[in-house]
Enzyme design. Structure first.
Site, PDB file in Angstrom:
ATOM      1  CE  LYS A  18      27.123  62.220  66.503  1.00 16.41           C
ATOM      2  NZ  LYS A  18      28.387  62.827  66.829  1.00 16.41           N
ATOM      3  CB  THR A  24      37.276  72.862  66.771  1.00 16.74           C
ATOM      4  OG1 THR A  24      37.815  72.059  67.835  1.00 16.74           O
ATOM      5  CG2 THR A  24      36.225  73.776  67.337  1.00 16.74           C
ATOM      6  CD  GLU A  77      37.662  60.533  71.863  1.00 17.67           C
ATOM      7  OE1 GLU A  77      37.803  59.455  71.293  1.00 17.67           O
ATOM      8  OE2 GLU A  77      37.575  61.628  71.269  1.00 17.67           O
ATOM      9  CG  ASN A 106      45.454  68.399  73.946  1.00 20.61           C
ATOM     10  OD1 ASN A 106      45.496  67.774  74.990  1.00 20.61           O
ATOM     11  ND2 ASN A 106      44.338  68.584  73.279  1.00 20.61           N
ATOM     12  CE1 TYR A 113      66.395  73.668  84.944  1.00 16.07           C
ATOM     13  CE2 TYR A 113      65.414  71.527  85.432  1.00 16.07           C
ATOM     14  CZ  TYR A 113      66.473  72.406  85.514  1.00 16.07           C
ATOM     15  OH  TYR A 113      67.618  72.010  86.152  1.00 16.07           O
ATOM     16  CG  PHE A 167      67.808  84.230  77.419  1.00 18.21           C
ATOM     17  CD1 PHE A 167      67.463  84.619  76.134  1.00 18.21           C
ATOM     18  CD2 PHE A 167      69.148  84.138  77.744  1.00 18.21           C
ATOM     19  CE1 PHE A 167      68.432  84.898  75.188  1.00 18.21           C
ATOM     20  CE2 PHE A 167      70.122  84.427  76.809  1.00 18.21           C
ATOM     21  CZ  PHE A 167      69.760  84.797  75.527  1.00 18.21           C
ATOM     22  N   GLY A 215      71.826  77.221  79.051  1.00 11.83           N
ATOM     23  CA  GLY A 215      73.262  77.173  78.740  1.00 11.83           C
ATOM     24  C   GLY A 215      73.951  76.403  79.849  1.00 11.83           C
ATOM     25  CB  CYS A 218      75.177  70.064  82.777  1.00 16.83           C
ATOM     26  SG  CYS A 218      76.444  69.939  84.034  1.00 16.83           S
ATOM     27  NE  ARG A 253      82.429  75.321  82.958  1.00 17.43           N
ATOM     28  CZ  ARG A 253      82.469  74.158  83.595  1.00 17.43           C
ATOM     29  NH1 ARG A 253      83.256  73.189  83.160  1.00 17.43           N
ATOM     30  NH2 ARG A 253      81.735  73.971  84.673  1.00 17.43           N
TER      31      ARG A 253
HETATM   32  N1  LIG Z   1      37.197  64.216  72.144  1.00 16.60           N
HETATM   33  C1  LIG Z   1      37.981  64.590  73.141  1.00 16.60           C
HETATM   34  O1  LIG Z   1      38.635  63.803  73.833  1.00 16.60           O
HETATM   35  C2  LIG Z   1      38.056  66.045  73.504  1.00 16.60           C
HETATM   36  C3  LIG Z   1      38.565  66.429  74.758  1.00 16.60           C
HETATM   37  C4  LIG Z   1      38.607  67.766  75.088  1.00 16.60           C
HETATM   38  C5  LIG Z   1      38.190  68.720  74.168  1.00 16.60           C
HETATM   39  N2  LIG Z   1      37.738  68.332  72.949  1.00 16.60           N
HETATM   40  C6  LIG Z   1      37.280  69.368  72.032  1.00 16.60           C
HETATM   41  O2  LIG Z   1      35.870  69.457  72.169  1.00 16.60           O
HETATM   42  C7  LIG Z   1      35.255  69.722  70.908  1.00 16.60           C
HETATM   43  C8  LIG Z   1      34.273  68.635  70.547  1.00 16.60           C
HETATM   44  O3  LIG Z   1      34.984  67.422  70.403  1.00 16.60           O
HETATM   45  P1  LIG Z   1      34.214  66.038  70.218  1.00 16.60           P
HETATM   46  O4  LIG Z   1      35.266  64.985  70.168  1.00 16.60           O
HETATM   47  O5  LIG Z   1      33.121  65.932  71.221  1.00 16.60           O
HETATM   48  O6  LIG Z   1      33.589  66.261  68.743  1.00 16.60           O
HETATM   49  P2  LIG Z   1      32.590  65.305  67.941  1.00 16.60           P
HETATM   50  O7  LIG Z   1      32.952  65.421  66.526  1.00 16.60           O
HETATM   51  O8  LIG Z   1      32.545  63.958  68.583  1.00 16.60           O
HETATM   52  O9  LIG Z   1      31.174  65.989  68.174  1.00 16.60           O
HETATM   53  C9  LIG Z   1      30.826  67.248  67.672  1.00 16.60           C
HETATM   54  C10 LIG Z   1      29.310  67.271  67.493  1.00 16.60           C
HETATM   55  O10 LIG Z   1      28.934  68.604  67.136  1.00 16.60           O
HETATM   56  C11 LIG Z   1      27.821  68.486  66.261  1.00 16.60           C
HETATM   57  N3  LIG Z   1      27.580  69.767  65.596  1.00 16.60           N
HETATM   58  C12 LIG Z   1      28.253  70.329  64.578  1.00 16.60           C
HETATM   59  N4  LIG Z   1      27.709  71.519  64.255  1.00 16.60           N
HETATM   60  C13 LIG Z   1      26.682  71.723  65.091  1.00 16.60           C
HETATM   61  C14 LIG Z   1      25.758  72.788  65.283  1.00 16.60           C
HETATM   62  N5  LIG Z   1      25.771  73.870  64.508  1.00 16.60           N
HETATM   63  N6  LIG Z   1      24.823  72.658  66.239  1.00 16.60           N
HETATM   64  C15 LIG Z   1      24.795  71.569  67.014  1.00 16.60           C
HETATM   65  N7  LIG Z   1      25.659  70.532  66.905  1.00 16.60           N
HETATM   66  C16 LIG Z   1      26.583  70.621  65.954  1.00 16.60           C
HETATM   67  C17 LIG Z   1      28.210  67.335  65.360  1.00 16.60           C
HETATM   68  O11 LIG Z   1      27.085  66.806  64.683  1.00 16.60           O
HETATM   69  C18 LIG Z   1      28.796  66.348  66.381  1.00 16.60           C
HETATM   70  O12 LIG Z   1      27.807  65.498  66.909  1.00 16.60           O
HETATM   71  C19 LIG Z   1      36.414  69.872  69.928  1.00 16.60           C
HETATM   72  O13 LIG Z   1      36.789  71.214  69.870  1.00 16.60           O
HETATM   73  C20 LIG Z   1      37.528  69.077  70.569  1.00 16.60           C
HETATM   74  O14 LIG Z   1      38.800  69.508  70.155  1.00 16.60           O
HETATM   75  C21 LIG Z   1      37.644  67.015  72.609  1.00 16.60           C
END
Ligand SMILES: NC(=O)c1ccc[n+]([C@@H]2O[C@H](COP(=O)([O-])OP(=O)(O)OC[C@H]3O[C@@H](n4cnc5c(N)ncnc54)[C@H](O)[C@@H]3O)[C@@H](O)[C@H]2O)c1
Length: 435
Positions: free
Chosen positions: A35, A86, A160, A213, A256, A261, A264, A267, A330
């Site tokens: 990358k 994550t 994405e 989400n 809403y 709470f 009720g 409806c 009711r």
């Molecule tokens: N993909 C989405 O649409 C989206 C949208 C909003 C938020 N997020 C959140 O954003 C975060 C990243 O998502 P993503 O889809 O870009 O993940 P991804 O898996 O595409 O990319 C994560 C990158 O982090 C790198 N990485 C891991 N450990 C590392 C380190 N110690 N140092 C440097 N790089 C390291 C990995 O090699 C990888 O390239 C997640 O928490 C995800 O939930 C994702």
């Protein structure tokens, strides 16, 4: 500004390109050499509309590069944005191992840095991660949070497929932190975006992405279950949902959406039950709609359990109708709680200015005769009398004017608020149901 981005996946690559396009110098960091090599050739690490052109142009302008060295990136920048993955653990938690590993690397690098460094968590993380990250950086740098560095939570909301467009057009920018300088620095990054900047508590910023989400998942599931029922009845589900979305007052709106709470009334329970029954008649499984009532019952149980943790058995109810401004009892969830408390030997005094026993008629009267047959002995139209009675005050409606009685409230064993009124919230004996 000089910015480093940790993690060059979907979020990191888009942030790298878009921040560079907005005039910043950006260094990407990833443990994946492939990358890093791609970025250093002016190529994106992901397939995403418009990102190729942005990365190529900003690489040519000398505004982006990448490295595997966290130290090199930290020493060369004043702000680091963490976008590492994550993923889920088998138990359903988020695996924060990459986040913590990144924190260690940042800590080691900050040890050698004299200037203040701002660390931004852009990844989706569990509430409490910001604090933990700060502790790890303190441990590895030997320096103090908010003296040598700060940690700011700034969740990413892009999708994405439309990531670049979403980056430039967010609905809001959320910044959670405990250091005004660092939060301002982060706000500065987004100052040209057409979205309000919301500065909030760290844990609020950490929680919002989950809530968003989960709601998106709920919306899709709702539309699918409605679609399955509609199809079984030969009805065009898309026309139904199109009409549904046109109601921007009650459906697609803040209405809403206040935590509090149970629902009720005559409806909601009836019509939800009706729809579920149609689905069952057609041999359809609609797990989401079928479980709404269980969740609603649980909310009543939570209120009941909260009341029964208190010592006293004398309770004042402020509001009995299923919502304020009506005398409709009711399926009122407050009637349910009252009935259950009476069954357990509690004494009640109920104040509801809209409920007049002599004026109750029809199904409203039969409902209350069945559930609270002695209501006439429990109800008063004098707020002061009601407040004098109970040691525990249950606030069920928002329209009760408590200003004159704040001294009474302060002396009670507990004020339990199901609707979040402001007036009593500073009292030591105040408790909200879900806040
Ligand atoms: N993909 C989405 O649409 C989206 C949208 C909003 C938020 N997020 C959140 O954003 C975060 C990243 O998502 P993503 O889809 O870009 O993940 P991804 O898996 O595409 O990319 C994560 C990158 O982090 C790198 N990485 C891991 N450990 C590392 C380190 N110690 N140092 C440097 N790089 C390291 C990995 O090699 C990888 O390239 C997640 O928490 C995800 O939930 C994702």
């Amino acid at each position: 500004m000089r910015i480093s981005i940790f993690g060059l996946g979907y979020v990191g690559c888009v942030s790298l390109g878009c921040l560079a396009k907005n005039g910043h110098h950006v260094i990407g960091v990833d443990v994946n050499q492939q990358k890093v090599d791609l970025i250093n050739q002016g190529l994106p690490t992901i397939v995403e509309y418009e990102i190729d052109e942005i990365i190529a142009a900003e690489f040519k302008n000398g505004k982006i590069k990448a490295t595997t060295s966290a130290k090199e990136a930290i020493l060369d920048t004043s702000i680091s944005i963490i976008c590492v993955g994550t993923p889920s653990t088998p138990q359903g938690h988020l695996n924060l191992a990459y986040i913590y590993k990144t924190a260690e690397q940042i800590g080691i690098a900050i040890k050698e840095k004299d200037e203040f460094h701002t660390v931004v968590i852009r990844s989706t993380v569990m509430p409490g991660t910001n604090e933990k990250l700060g502790e790890i950086i303190e441990q590895y740098s030997g320096k103090k949070r908010n003296m040598a560095f700060s940690v700011v939570s700034n969740p990413e909301f892009l999708r994405e497929g439309t990531a670049v467009k979403d980056y430039y057009n967010p609905s809001i920018t959320v910044i959670g932190g405990d250091n005004e300088f660092a939060m301002e620095q982060v706000a500065e990054l987004y100052k040209d975006l057409p979205a309000p900047i919301e500065k909030v508590d760290i844990k609020v910023a950490e929680m919002i992405k989950y809530v968003n989400n989960s709601f998106h998942a709920l919306k899709i599931t709702f539309a699918n279950e409605v679609g399955n029922i509609a199809k079984s009845l030969g009805i065009d589900s898309h026309k139904v949902m199109e009409l549904f979305c046109k109601d921007t007052h009650l459906n697609i709106s803040p209405n809403y959406f206040k935590s509090g709470f149970a629902y009720g009334g005559s409806c909601l329970p009836k019509d939800l039950g009706g729809l579920i029954t149609i689905a069952k008649d057609n041999y359809l499984d609609i797990p989401m709609l079928s479980n709404i009532n269980d969740s609603n019952e649980y909310q009543k149980k939570l209120a009941f359990d909260l009341i029964t943790t208190k010592k006293s058995k004398k309770i004042t109810f402020l509001g009995l109708a299923f919502k304020e401004g009506t005398d409709d009892l009711r399926y009122s969830p407050f009637v349910d709680v009252a009935e259950k408390l009476l069954g357990k030997g509690y004494e009640l005094c109920i104040y509801d200015p809209n409920v007049h026993i002599s004026k109750l008629i029809g199904t409203n009267k039969s409902y209350i005769d069945e559930h609270l047959p002695h209501l006439s002995k429990l109800i008063t139209d004098d707020l002061e009398v009601a407040l004098q009675f109970g040691d525990i005050v249950l606030i069920n409606h928002r329209n009760v004017n408590l200003e004159k009685f704040i001294n009474y409230l302060g002396e009670k064993e507990a004020i339990i608020d199901l609707v979040r009124i402001k007036i009593a919230s500073n009292l030591a004996n105040y408790q909200g149901l879900c806040w």
